[in-house]
Design a protein around this motif. Structure first.
Motif, mmCIF file in Angstrom:
data_model
loop_
_atom_site.group_PDB
_atom_site.id
_atom_site.type_symbol
_atom_site.label_atom_id
_atom_site.label_comp_id
_atom_site.label_asym_id
_atom_site.label_seq_id
_atom_site.Cartn_x
_atom_site.Cartn_y
_atom_site.Cartn_z
ATOM 1 N N GLY A 209 9.590 11.239 9.968
ATOM 2 C CA GLY A 209 10.360 12.471 9.971
ATOM 3 C C GLY A 209 10.738 13.032 8.619
ATOM 4 O O GLY A 209 11.383 14.088 8.553
ATOM 5 N N ALA A 210 10.355 12.360 7.542
ATOM 6 C CA ALA A 210 10.666 12.909 6.217
ATOM 7 C C ALA A 210 9.934 14.228 6.016
ATOM 8 O O ALA A 210 8.737 14.325 6.266
ATOM 9 C CB ALA A 210 10.268 11.920 5.128
ATOM 10 N N GLY A 211 10.642 15.237 5.544
ATOM 11 C CA GLY A 211 10.035 16.555 5.396
ATOM 12 C C GLY A 211 9.535 16.855 4.010
ATOM 13 O O GLY A 211 8.940 17.917 3.778
ATOM 14 N N GLU A 212 9.743 15.911 3.081
ATOM 15 C CA GLU A 212 9.326 16.137 1.710
ATOM 16 C C GLU A 212 9.229 14.783 1.004
ATOM 17 O O GLU A 212 9.922 13.824 1.361
ATOM 18 C CB GLU A 212 10.338 17.039 1.002
ATOM 19 C CG GLU A 212 9.845 17.690 -0.261
ATOM 20 C CD GLU A 212 10.716 18.877 -0.676
ATOM 21 O OE1 GLU A 212 10.214 19.770 -1.362
ATOM 22 O OE2 GLU A 212 11.917 18.903 -0.302
ATOM 23 N N VAL A 213 8.360 14.717 -0.012
ATOM 24 C CA VAL A 213 8.183 13.494 -0.786
ATOM 25 C C VAL A 213 8.460 13.791 -2.256
ATOM 26 O O VAL A 213 7.911 14.743 -2.819
ATOM 27 C CB VAL A 213 6.753 12.926 -0.646
ATOM 28 C CG1 VAL A 213 6.531 11.752 -1.604
ATOM 29 C CG2 VAL A 213 6.482 12.495 0.795
ATOM 30 N N LEU A 214 9.312 12.969 -2.871
ATOM 31 C CA LEU A 214 9.542 13.013 -4.311
ATOM 32 C C LEU A 214 8.734 11.863 -4.916
ATOM 33 O O LEU A 214 9.070 10.694 -4.742
ATOM 34 C CB LEU A 214 11.024 12.855 -4.627
ATOM 35 C CG LEU A 214 11.408 12.795 -6.109
ATOM 36 C CD1 LEU A 214 11.071 14.104 -6.809
ATOM 37 C CD2 LEU A 214 12.888 12.464 -6.269
ATOM 38 N N VAL B 180 -0.675 13.149 2.734
ATOM 39 C CA VAL B 180 0.394 13.684 3.585
ATOM 40 C C VAL B 180 0.340 15.203 3.607
ATOM 41 O O VAL B 180 -0.200 15.832 2.691
ATOM 42 C CB VAL B 180 1.790 13.221 3.090
ATOM 43 C CG1 VAL B 180 1.933 11.713 3.230
ATOM 44 C CG2 VAL B 180 2.043 13.654 1.649
ATOM 45 N N ASP B 181 0.921 15.784 4.641
ATOM 46 C CA ASP B 181 0.874 17.240 4.797
ATOM 47 C C ASP B 181 2.253 17.876 4.683
ATOM 48 O O ASP B 181 2.490 18.965 5.200
ATOM 49 C CB ASP B 181 0.224 17.614 6.129
ATOM 50 C CG ASP B 181 0.950 17.017 7.328
ATOM 51 O OD1 ASP B 181 1.974 16.327 7.124
ATOM 52 O OD2 ASP B 181 0.503 17.248 8.465
ATOM 53 N N ASN C 139 0.862 -1.166 0.000
ATOM 54 C CA ASN C 139 0.000 0.000 0.000
ATOM 55 C C ASN C 139 0.911 1.232 0.000
ATOM 56 O O ASN C 139 1.427 1.635 1.036
ATOM 57 C CB ASN C 139 -0.896 -0.015 1.238
ATOM 58 C CG ASN C 139 -1.901 1.125 1.233
ATOM 59 O OD1 ASN C 139 -1.628 2.209 0.718
ATOM 60 N ND2 ASN C 139 -3.047 0.893 1.828
ATOM 61 N N TRP C 140 1.118 1.803 -1.171
ATOM 62 C CA TRP C 140 2.099 2.875 -1.291
ATOM 63 C C TRP C 140 1.734 4.092 -0.458
ATOM 64 O O TRP C 140 2.617 4.783 0.065
ATOM 65 C CB TRP C 140 2.281 3.265 -2.756
ATOM 66 C CG TRP C 140 1.091 3.921 -3.385
ATOM 67 C CD1 TRP C 140 0.018 3.304 -3.937
ATOM 68 C CD2 TRP C 140 0.863 5.323 -3.511
ATOM 69 N NE1 TRP C 140 -0.880 4.228 -4.409
ATOM 70 C CE2 TRP C 140 -0.385 5.473 -4.169
ATOM 71 C CE3 TRP C 140 1.582 6.461 -3.156
ATOM 72 C CZ2 TRP C 140 -0.926 6.720 -4.452
ATOM 73 C CZ3 TRP C 140 1.050 7.705 -3.443
ATOM 74 C CH2 TRP C 140 -0.187 7.831 -4.092
ATOM 75 N N ILE C 141 0.440 4.349 -0.305
ATOM 76 C CA ILE C 141 0.027 5.497 0.500
ATOM 77 C C ILE C 141 0.394 5.281 1.964
ATOM 78 O O ILE C 141 0.916 6.175 2.635
ATOM 79 C CB ILE C 141 -1.487 5.752 0.343
ATOM 80 C CG1 ILE C 141 -1.790 6.267 -1.062
ATOM 81 C CG2 ILE C 141 -1.970 6.754 1.389
ATOM 82 C CD1 ILE C 141 -3.249 6.532 -1.333
ATOM 83 N N ALA C 142 0.144 4.072 2.459
ATOM 84 C CA ALA C 142 0.471 3.769 3.850
ATOM 85 C C ALA C 142 1.969 3.849 4.100
ATOM 86 O O ALA C 142 2.419 4.354 5.142
ATOM 87 C CB ALA C 142 -0.053 2.384 4.222
ATOM 88 N N VAL C 143 2.751 3.369 3.154
ATOM 89 C CA VAL C 143 4.206 3.430 3.295
ATOM 90 C C VAL C 143 4.673 4.885 3.298
ATOM 91 O O VAL C 143 5.501 5.288 4.120
ATOM 92 C CB VAL C 143 4.896 2.652 2.159
ATOM 93 C CG1 VAL C 143 6.403 2.880 2.198
ATOM 94 C CG2 VAL C 143 4.578 1.174 2.262
ATOM 95 N N MET C 144 4.153 5.673 2.388
ATOM 96 C CA MET C 144 4.508 7.084 2.319
ATOM 97 C C MET C 144 4.158 7.796 3.624
ATOM 98 O O MET C 144 4.959 8.577 4.164
ATOM 99 C CB MET C 144 3.791 7.739 1.139
ATOM 100 C CG MET C 144 4.075 9.215 0.969
ATOM 101 S SD MET C 144 3.248 9.916 -0.489
ATOM 102 C CE MET C 144 1.516 9.632 -0.060
#
Length: 252
Positions: A165-170, A195-196, A153-158
């Motif tokens: 603690g990741a501050g940004e998603v690529l 995500v926010d 589940n890519w959304i759950a992993v993200m």
């Protein structure tokens, strides 16, 4: 100043730059330092450099090459590829890179994201999420190091990595990589709703208007590869970047 960043994403392989199609069919682009110099002249917002072989080959980043790139680069630089320890990240930051981008090590150990965020700050930690549609059109997370789509589940992993603690998603749409057919707007929308933290959309840009569509779908910034390094139906190598006035028309 534009409200949204427009970021060239450069792929590093064996010391040179390449461009892919759907993560395959590697086309040689040239020397990374030459590309950096051109982007400096164009006053690019930010740059992403991804070593696409490092994690797959189980090796550390090429620190000497990264240092050369960072020394030449006048804009903020994000680097990804082969980072699996806090010490490796520390070394990369020490040579002038502003952000580290992780995927393989983050998927194997979300605790590493937590350690990095506590040590260096969430704003400098980016997680890379590659998503590919399966035969039924369903989104599946793809492992760039393993080379196949994982039934996760890519959304759950993200969300888990952002919570760590990741501050940004690529966010990269594998099916659109190098295809110049526009961003996967539904994918962007789903990620933005989940995500926010800032979301960088990558994969499929064919023109400036696509940047605006991605932003409207929920992306905080847009990245592209082919759009900045290849031109025309024959995919001739030409490194370029839009004029500020042209970007401003679409990204106010």
């Amino acid at each position: 100043m534009l409200k949204h960043r427009v970021i060239p994403a450069l792929l590093l392989r064996e010391g040179g730059l390449v461009k892919t199609r759907k993560f395959g069919k590697h086309k040689y682009i040239g020397d990374p330092l030459n590309a950096i110099r051109i982007f400096n002249e164009k006053e690019v917002d930010e740059l992403v450099l991804l070593d696409i072989d490092a994690s797959r080959q189980g090796r550390e980043p090429d620190y000497e090459l990264i240092e050369s790139v960072a020394a030449e680069c006048f804009m903020p630089l994000g680097y990804g590829g082969g980072i699996s320890t806090v010490e490796q990240a520390r070394r990369i930051f020490s040579i002038g890179v502003e952000k580290v981008i992780l995927q393989t090590s983050a998927l194997e150990n979300s605790g590493l994201i937590r350690e990095l965020a506590e040590r260096f700050g969430s704003q400098s930690i980016v997680v890379s999420i590659d998503v590919k549609r399966d035969w039924f059109g369903r989104y599946r997370m793809r492992s760039s190091a393993k080379g196949y789509a994982k039934s996760l589940n890519w959304i759950a992993v993200m969300q888990k990595l952002v919570a760590a603690g990741a501050g940004e998603v690529l966010l990269n749409a594998v099916d659109r990589d190098g295809m110049r057919m526009g961003y996967d707007l539904r994918l962007i929308q789903l990620a933005a709703e989940a995500v926010d933290v800032p979301l960088i959309a990558l994969g499929g840009a064919s023109g400036i208007s696509d940047f605006a569509l991605a932003i409207n779908a929920g992306a905080s910034a847009v990245a592209a590869g082919s759009f900045f390094v290849l031109q025309g139906s024959h995919r001739a190598v030409l490194i370029t970047y839009p004029e500020y006035a042209d970007l401003e028309k679409f990204l106010r």
